[in-house]
Design a protein around this motif. Structure first.
Motif, PDB file in Angstrom:
ATOM      1  N   GLU A  97      39.366  38.190  69.280  1.00  0.00           N
ATOM      2  CA  GLU A  97      38.676  37.320  68.316  1.00  0.00           C
ATOM      3  C   GLU A  97      37.170  37.348  68.545  1.00  0.00           C
ATOM      4  OE1 GLU A  97      38.470  32.630  67.232  1.00  0.00           O
ATOM      5  OE2 GLU A  97      40.459  33.473  67.611  1.00  0.00           O
ATOM      6  N   ASP A 104      34.279  38.652  65.812  1.00  0.00           N
ATOM      7  CA  ASP A 104      33.118  37.867  65.386  1.00  0.00           C
ATOM      8  C   ASP A 104      31.823  38.641  65.601  1.00  0.00           C
ATOM      9  OD1 ASP A 104      34.740  35.755  64.654  1.00  0.00           O
ATOM     10  OD2 ASP A 104      34.366  34.590  66.484  1.00  0.00           O
ATOM     11  N   GLU A 161      31.537  41.467  63.063  1.00  0.00           N
ATOM     12  CA  GLU A 161      31.151  40.973  61.745  1.00  0.00           C
ATOM     13  C   GLU A 161      29.650  40.688  61.685  1.00  0.00           C
ATOM     14  OE1 GLU A 161      32.045  37.053  59.064  1.00  0.00           O
ATOM     15  OE2 GLU A 161      33.728  37.928  60.156  1.00  0.00           O
ATOM     16  N   LYS A 162      29.117  40.059  62.715  1.00  0.00           N
ATOM     17  CA  LYS A 162      27.678  39.779  62.746  1.00  0.00           C
ATOM     18  C   LYS A 162      26.875  41.068  62.783  1.00  0.00           C
ATOM     19  CE  LYS A 162      28.045  35.252  64.817  1.00  0.00           C
ATOM     20  NZ  LYS A 162      27.879  34.436  66.020  1.00  0.00           N
TER      21      LYS A 162
END
Length: 179
Positions: free
Chosen positions: A98, A102, A105-106
């Motif tokens: 996870e 994240d 994605e950033k």
């Protein structure tokens, strides 16, 4: 060469992280005023250096790399049997999935914005080895705390265009565009 690449990656990570000290508020902006002073940046850089100087000898070298690898290995070897089973490997992998998603994605948002602006994802290229050569000023294939501090101070000075001892939001944005 493989050892040098791993070591250079460690140095590149530390300097990239240190470069981010003035790139984003919060990393070196403990008071949250969106202005990073030189003492704030240097304190954050010292903390980063202390974290990656695993053996605490004031020099980033192969010994730190070995200690860091042993630390990671022991973390993965949850039952302490000296080997990493598939289930131990998968448990570590799943625990970080996870967090990695994240970050990915950033990163993709950043790269998309950079491509829109016509930049190369905010990266100059060249990798870790040229960075190691720039920071390791005496050529001993180790980065002392003094060499590390000098590199951070140089990056800070370059970003502090008006030389007032702090990096404002405007200077931070200009530094991002230069990178």
């Amino acid at each position: 060469m493989k050892k040098l690449s791993i070591y250079a990656g460690l140095i590149a990570f530390s300097l990239t992280s240190a470069g981010a000290l003035y790139a984003a508020p919060g990393n070196a902006d403990p008071d949250g005023n969106h202005v990073v002073t030189k003492p704030e940046a240097m304190a954050a850089a010292e903390a980063r250096f202390a974290k990656i100087d695993v053996n605490g000898d004031g020099i980033l070298n192969a010994a730190d790399r070995t200690a860091m690898m042993a630390k990671h290995f022991s973390k993965m070897d949850s039952n302490g049997d000296g080997s990493i089973s598939q289930s131990e490997f998968m448990a570590i992998h799943e625990a970080g999935a996870e967090r990695r998603a994240d970050r990915r994605e950033k990163r993709m948002e950043h790269i998309g914005a950079a491509m829109h602006e016509g930049r190369n994802g905010g990266r100059r290229g060249g990798g870790a080895l040229p960075m190691l050569a720039r920071v390791d000023t005496n050529g001993d294939k180790a980065v002392s705390q003094a060499e590390f501090r000098a590199a951070i101070e140089a990056r800070f000075s370059k970003a502090d265009t008006n030389q007032d001892g702090s990096i404002s939001i405007e200077e931070r944005q200009a530094a991002r565009k230069m990178r």
